[in-house]
Scaffold this motif. Structure first.
Motif, short mmCIF file in Angstrom:
data_model
loop_
_atom_site.label_atom_id
_atom_site.label_comp_id
_atom_site.label_asym_id
_atom_site.label_seq_id
_atom_site.Cartn_x
_atom_site.Cartn_y
_atom_site.Cartn_z
N GLU A 1 0.85 -1.19 0.00
CA GLU A 1 0.00 0.00 0.00
C GLU A 1 0.89 1.24 0.00
N VAL A 2 0.45 2.27 -0.72
CA VAL A 2 1.14 3.55 -0.71
C VAL A 2 0.12 4.64 -0.37
N LEU A 3 0.49 5.46 0.59
CA LEU A 3 -0.34 6.58 1.00
C LEU A 3 0.38 7.88 0.66
N PHE A 4 -0.20 8.65 -0.25
CA PHE A 4 0.31 9.98 -0.59
C PHE A 4 -0.52 11.00 0.19
N GLN A 5 0.16 11.95 0.86
CA GLN A 5 -0.52 13.00 1.61
C GLN A 5 0.13 14.35 1.30
N VAL A 6 -0.69 15.37 1.12
CA VAL A 6 -0.20 16.72 0.88
C VAL A 6 -0.64 17.59 2.05
N ASP A 7 0.33 18.33 2.63
CA ASP A 7 0.05 19.22 3.76
C ASP A 7 0.56 20.61 3.44
N ALA A 8 -0.15 21.63 3.95
CA ALA A 8 0.31 23.01 3.82
C ALA A 8 1.53 23.22 4.71
N PRO A 9 2.47 24.09 4.33
CA PRO A 9 2.36 24.93 3.14
C PRO A 9 2.74 24.23 1.84
N ALA A 10 3.69 23.26 1.88
CA ALA A 10 4.09 22.60 0.63
C ALA A 10 4.86 21.32 0.93
N THR A 11 4.17 20.35 1.56
CA THR A 11 4.80 19.09 1.93
C THR A 11 4.07 17.93 1.26
N ARG B 1 4.09 13.75 1.46
CA ARG B 1 4.57 12.62 2.25
C ARG B 1 4.10 11.32 1.60
N LEU B 2 5.01 10.36 1.53
CA LEU B 2 4.72 9.04 0.98
C LEU B 2 5.00 7.99 2.04
N THR B 3 3.99 7.20 2.38
CA THR B 3 4.16 6.09 3.31
C THR B 3 3.90 4.79 2.57
N VAL B 4 4.89 3.91 2.58
CA VAL B 4 4.79 2.61 1.92
C VAL B 4 4.75 1.53 2.99
N THR B 5 3.78 0.60 2.88
CA THR B 5 3.74 -0.55 3.77
C THR B 5 3.68 -1.82 2.92
N ALA B 6 4.22 -2.90 3.47
CA ALA B 6 4.20 -4.18 2.77
C ALA B 6 4.13 -5.31 3.78
N VAL B 7 3.39 -6.36 3.42
CA VAL B 7 3.33 -7.59 4.21
C VAL B 7 3.45 -8.78 3.26
N THR B 8 3.80 -9.94 3.82
CA THR B 8 4.01 -11.14 3.03
C THR B 8 3.55 -12.36 3.80
N ASP B 9 3.29 -13.45 3.08
CA ASP B 9 2.93 -14.70 3.77
C ASP B 9 4.07 -15.72 3.74
N ALA B 10 5.25 -15.31 3.22
CA ALA B 10 6.41 -16.18 3.20
C ALA B 10 7.66 -15.31 3.23
N GLU B 11 8.76 -15.86 3.70
CA GLU B 11 10.01 -15.11 3.73
C GLU B 11 10.33 -14.56 2.34
N THR B 12 10.71 -13.28 2.31
CA THR B 12 11.01 -12.64 1.04
C THR B 12 11.94 -11.45 1.31
N VAL B 13 12.21 -10.69 0.26
CA VAL B 13 12.97 -9.45 0.42
C VAL B 13 12.15 -8.30 -0.14
N VAL B 14 12.22 -7.16 0.55
CA VAL B 14 11.51 -5.96 0.10
C VAL B 14 12.39 -4.74 0.33
N ASN B 15 12.58 -3.98 -0.73
CA ASN B 15 13.30 -2.70 -0.67
C ASN B 15 12.66 -1.80 -1.71
N THR B 16 11.94 -0.79 -1.28
CA THR B 16 11.14 0.01 -2.19
C THR B 16 11.63 1.46 -2.23
N ALA B 17 11.23 2.17 -3.29
CA ALA B 17 11.55 3.60 -3.39
C ALA B 17 10.69 4.25 -4.45
N ASN B 18 10.37 5.51 -4.22
CA ASN B 18 9.86 6.37 -5.29
C ASN B 18 11.05 6.75 -6.16
#
Length: 315
Positions: A140-150, A152-169
């Motif tokens: 899931e990615v949550l984009f939020q805009v706040d005054a005056p000019a911010t 914010r991106l929050t990324v969450t991830a879950v899995t049902d088996a061992e894996t690797v995760v490394n994310t970026a915009n």
């Protein structure tokens, strides 16, 4: 939401607009792309993008996209886990894995879970085995805009088996609306960086910044001064959100980057004429193959949570 285009596979892609204070951004469901960033009083876009979906399906597939499950390169397209080794798509120089190959989230049409004037929550699911990666994973990615000019991106991830995760915009930035990075100045709160080999894979060395790679004080950036496609180390592992990078255009427009992540990859866009700087906050690259790097393993029952924040201002 507004219609943006139809993919080659027949999927409808939507555009979402968010605004607060002096900032307006546009997002795409395709690739969770940050398509546009506009600051009040500035006559041009601050990020490189396109109004053509075909560009994002093709040569601009990384521009503004959320790259997952793994950003950057993995040596020999292999990932050792506790009980096996994952064999991935070798889409870089026929040997290494780059940005998760052609099944990464930048080639997915994300679902909109909710949207308002100031925020949007998007989601995508990746099945076990796709691209060679393990686990049924939910992002899931949550984009939020706040005054005056911010933004914010929050990324969450879950899995049902061992894996690797490394994310970026993977946005490219040009704060002058020009065709070159020349005239920008860059500052990074990094005491060290990761040298790369001829394939642009981290060698495993953590080298103190010096000379042209020392951005602890703001200094100009320009093509080949130096060639940049390196991860700058702002910590050894994930930390609370803090400011780590400052970019200023000669126009006086500034961008401050804050992140929870341990590294910031800076790439000079030399493949496309040095038009912007790609700035990617993520864990140190190729960590599964570098025992001294903080691991990027994600286990069932755990949640990855990554925050990146951009703050803009006019000079």
């Amino acid at each position: 939401m507004a219609y943006f285009g139809t993919t080659a596979g027949g999927e409808t892609v939507e555009k979402l607009s968010l605004a607060a204070g002096d900032l307006q951004v546009e997002l795409l469901t395709w690739g969770a792309v940050l398509n546009s960033v506009r600051l009040k009083g500035v006559a041009y876009d601050l990020t490189l993008g396109s109004d053509r979906l075909a560009d994002y399906e093709g040569a601009m597939c990384y521009y503004g996209a959320l790259i997952a499950p793994n950003v950057n390169r993995l040596t020999d397209a292999r990932v050792p886990l506790s009980d096996r080794t994952l064999e991935l798509q070798a889409n870089f120089n026929g040997r290494h894995s780059l940005h998760s190959g052609d099944t990464g989230t930048h080639f997915k049409n994300w679902r909109v879970l909710r949207a308002s004037e100031t925020e949007a929550l998007l989601a995508v699911d990746l099945p076990d085995g796709e691209g060679g990666f393990s686990g049924n994973r939910h992002f899931e990615v949550l984009f939020q805009v706040d005054a005056p000019a911010t933004l914010r991106l929050t990324v969450t991830a879950v899995t049902d088996a061992e894996t690797v995760v490394n994310t970026a915009n993977h946005s490219y930035w040009n704060l002058d609306g020009s065709g070159t990075i020349s005239g920008h100045s860059l500052q990074l709160a990094a005491e060290s960086y990761l040298p790369v080999n001829a394939d642009f894979v981290a060698t495993g060395e953590v080298r103190p910044v010096s000379g042209m790679f020392d951005f602890r004080k703001a200094k100009p950036v320009a093509p080949h001064q130096p060639d940049l496609d390196n991860c700058f180390c702002v910590s050894r592992g994930r930390e609370p959100l803090r400011d780590v990078l400052w970019l200023r255009g000669q126009s006086g427009v500034t961008m401050t980057l804050a992140t929870t992540e341990a590294g910031v990859q800076v790439y000079d866009c030399r493949h496309d004429g040095f038009k912007g700087l790609a700035i990617e906050a993520h864990a140190w690259p190729d960590a599964p193959n570098k025992p001294d790097f903080s691991p990027i393993t994600l286990m069932p029952g755990e949640e990855l949570r990554q925050i990146t924040e951009w703050r803009f201002a006019r000079g």
